[in-house]
Design a protein around this motif. Sequence first.
Motif, mmCIF file in Angstrom:
data_model
loop_
_atom_site.group_PDB
_atom_site.id
_atom_site.type_symbol
_atom_site.label_atom_id
_atom_site.label_comp_id
_atom_site.label_asym_id
_atom_site.label_seq_id
_atom_site.Cartn_x
_atom_site.Cartn_y
_atom_site.Cartn_z
ATOM 1 N N PRO A 184 19.353 -59.815 68.167
ATOM 2 C CA PRO A 184 19.806 -60.668 69.277
ATOM 3 C C PRO A 184 20.300 -62.033 68.823
ATOM 4 N N VAL A 185 19.681 -62.601 67.796
ATOM 5 C CA VAL A 185 20.108 -63.913 67.324
ATOM 6 C C VAL A 185 21.531 -63.835 66.769
ATOM 7 N N SER A 186 21.820 -62.798 65.995
ATOM 8 C CA SER A 186 23.171 -62.635 65.445
ATOM 9 C C SER A 186 24.192 -62.413 66.547
ATOM 10 N N VAL A 187 23.831 -61.625 67.556
ATOM 11 C CA VAL A 187 24.730 -61.406 68.692
ATOM 12 C C VAL A 187 25.053 -62.724 69.375
ATOM 13 N N GLY A 188 24.017 -63.528 69.637
ATOM 14 C CA GLY A 188 24.224 -64.808 70.294
ATOM 15 C C GLY A 188 25.063 -65.766 69.467
ATOM 16 N N LEU A 189 24.795 -65.825 68.158
ATOM 17 C CA LEU A 189 25.562 -66.725 67.297
ATOM 18 C C LEU A 189 27.035 -66.345 67.254
ATOM 19 N N SER A 190 27.327 -65.051 67.152
ATOM 20 C CA SER A 190 28.729 -64.626 67.091
ATOM 21 C C SER A 190 29.458 -64.943 68.387
ATOM 22 N N LEU A 191 28.802 -64.715 69.512
ATOM 23 C CA LEU A 191 29.438 -65.003 70.802
ATOM 24 C C LEU A 191 29.710 -66.493 70.972
ATOM 25 N N VAL A 192 28.707 -67.310 70.669
ATOM 26 C CA VAL A 192 28.861 -68.758 70.836
ATOM 27 C C VAL A 192 29.967 -69.281 69.931
ATOM 28 N N ALA A 193 30.006 -68.803 68.692
ATOM 29 C CA ALA A 193 31.027 -69.274 67.759
ATOM 30 C C ALA A 193 32.434 -68.951 68.250
ATOM 31 N N VAL A 194 32.658 -67.716 68.675
ATOM 32 C CA VAL A 194 34.000 -67.312 69.121
ATOM 33 C C VAL A 194 34.392 -68.046 70.398
ATOM 34 N N LEU A 195 33.484 -68.124 71.355
ATOM 35 C CA LEU A 195 33.803 -68.768 72.621
ATOM 36 C C LEU A 195 34.140 -70.247 72.434
ATOM 37 N N LEU A 196 33.329 -70.961 71.645
ATOM 38 C CA LEU A 196 33.569 -72.390 71.466
ATOM 39 C C LEU A 196 34.852 -72.652 70.695
ATOM 40 N N MET A 197 35.138 -71.839 69.696
ATOM 41 C CA MET A 197 36.347 -72.062 68.911
ATOM 42 C C MET A 197 37.605 -71.865 69.759
ATOM 43 N N VAL A 198 37.650 -70.788 70.535
ATOM 44 C CA VAL A 198 38.837 -70.532 71.356
ATOM 45 C C VAL A 198 38.946 -71.556 72.483
ATOM 46 N N TYR A 199 37.800 -71.927 73.081
ATOM 47 C CA TYR A 199 37.823 -72.969 74.121
ATOM 48 C C TYR A 199 38.375 -74.275 73.559
ATOM 49 N N GLY A 200 37.930 -74.647 72.364
ATOM 50 C CA GLY A 200 38.418 -75.879 71.764
ATOM 51 C C GLY A 200 39.912 -75.856 71.519
ATOM 52 N N VAL A 201 40.429 -74.710 71.043
ATOM 53 C CA VAL A 201 41.868 -74.591 70.802
ATOM 54 C C VAL A 201 42.645 -74.722 72.111
ATOM 55 N N LYS A 202 42.150 -74.069 73.163
ATOM 56 C CA LYS A 202 42.835 -74.129 74.450
ATOM 57 C C LYS A 202 42.910 -75.557 74.971
#
Length: 484
Positions: A184-202
Motif C-alpha cells: 500500500p505504501v508503494s501504491v500511495g507513493l506512485s499515485l501522489v508522485a504522478v498526480l503532483l507532477m502532472v498538476y504542477g505542469v498544468k
Amino acid sequence: MMPTFLVAVDLTALLLALPRLSADLGATNIQQLWISDSYGLLAAGLVITMGTLGDRIGRRRLLMIGGAAFAVLSVVAAFAVSPLMLIVARALLGVAGATLAPSTLALIMNMFRDEGERGRAIAIWASCQFTGGALGPVLSGFLLQHFWWGSVFLAAVPAMLLLLLAGPFLLPEFRGDRAGRLDPVSVGLSLVAVLLMVYGVKQLAVESVPVVPLVALVVGGLTGFLFVRRQLRLAAPLLDLRLFHHRPFTAVIVALVFAGVAMAGTGLLVTQYLQNVLGFSPVASALLFAPMGLGVAVGTMAAPALARRTGRRAAIAGGLVGSALGSLLLVGVPGAGALSTVMIGITVLALGTGPLFALGTGLVVGSVPPERAGSAASMSETGNYLGGSLGFALLGVVAAVVYDSRMGGTSDSLAGAVAASQHLPSGQGAELLHNAREAFTVSLHVTGLISAIIFAGLAVLILAMRPGTRSTPATVPEYETTPA
C-alpha cells in the motif's frame, strides 16, 4: 480483444466530444485538460498495481471486475451534470481501465507460449488497441451528430456486458504462485508522485504567481524519489527496477513514454484544428483523423515481418525516423494544401510508431517469467498511459501558452473564440475568428516540431542502447530476454 478495443475507443472518443460537453457543462480551459487526461492519469498511476493484483487473484477475475466497474462508471459519466462530476467519473474510469490492459496482455502470454505465435498475438492485440483509438472519434462523431455528448460514454456499456457474460466461458484463468505482494505504501507513493507532477505542469502555465505549481513539482519529484528508493529495498517490490539493468528494456520503456507524449499532443491539436480551423463537422473530422490510429494498427501488424528482415532494433528505430518526418510535415500545414499535409503527416507519423508498440511490448513482456507477466504487462501499459497523459498535459499546455501569446489575452482558447465570434458584430467576429485560427495554427506548428525532435531522439536512443554484458544472478536473475 474486446476490452482492449473499448478502452481505446473510450479514450479517443472524448477528443471530438470535448468542445460540446465543455460548452454544455461550462468547463474552463484547465477543466477541459483534466477531463481529457484524468482517465489516463489514474490508469497510469494504478496499472502497475493492477498488474500485480491480477498475478495474485487471477487475471480473468480482475478482468471481470474491471469490466463491471467500467460499465457502471460509463453510465455515471454519461449523465454528469458538472465539470467536477465528469472529472471524477473519468478518473474512476481510469481506475477500472487500469485493470483491463495488463490482464488482457498477460492472458495472451498464458495462451500463446510459442514465441512466434506470441509475437503475432501481441501485434494483433496492439493493432486492435490502435484500431479502437482510430474508430473512437468516428463513433463519437456519429453519435454527436444524432445524440447528446453522453452517448459517447454509453457506447461501451453493451460491449462490457457481453464481456462479462462470455468471459468466464472463453478465457482461461491464471494466477502466479510467485507474484509480488501488494504494498500500500508503494501504491500511495506512485499515485501522489504522478498526480503532483502532472498538476504542477498544468498549473505552471496558467498561474500568474507559480508558487503552488512549483511546490507541487518539487513535492512530486521527492515523492517519486522515495518510491524508487523503496522499490530498491523491498524483497518483493511493486515495480521491479532490476529490469532496467537490461538496456534494451530501458530504451523501450522510455520510448513508449515519449512516443505517447508526442502522439497524444499531436492528436489533441489536430482534432481541434480540423473542427475549429478548417471548419469540418465532428463526423468529417473523425473520418479525417482515423488514419492516425489505423496507421499505427497497420504498422503493428507489419512489424513482425519487418523485424525478420531487418532485426528488431533497426525496425523500431527506422519507424521512429519515419514518425519524425511525419511530424515535420505538420510544421508546413497552412496554405491551399493544408488538409492534405495534415493527412499525410499524421498517417506517416502513426505508421512509424507501429514497430515500437508491437515489438517493444513483446520485448517488455518477454523479459519476465509467465507468473510475472501481469506485472511486466503493466509496466508497458504504464509507459503508454503515462505518455498519453503527459502529452495532453505538456503539449496541451505548450499549445495554450503559444496561443495565448499570439492572441495577447483577447481569447484563452480557440473554442472560446469560435463561441464568442457568434455574438459579436460580423466584422469584429470575423477578425477575432481569423486571429484565433492563425494563433492556433502556430500552436500546431510548435507541437509538430516538438514531436519531430522527440521521435528523432528516440530513434537515436534505440540504436545506441545495445544489450550489455550478460547479467549475473545478483542483478537480473531470470529476466534475460531470448535473443531475436
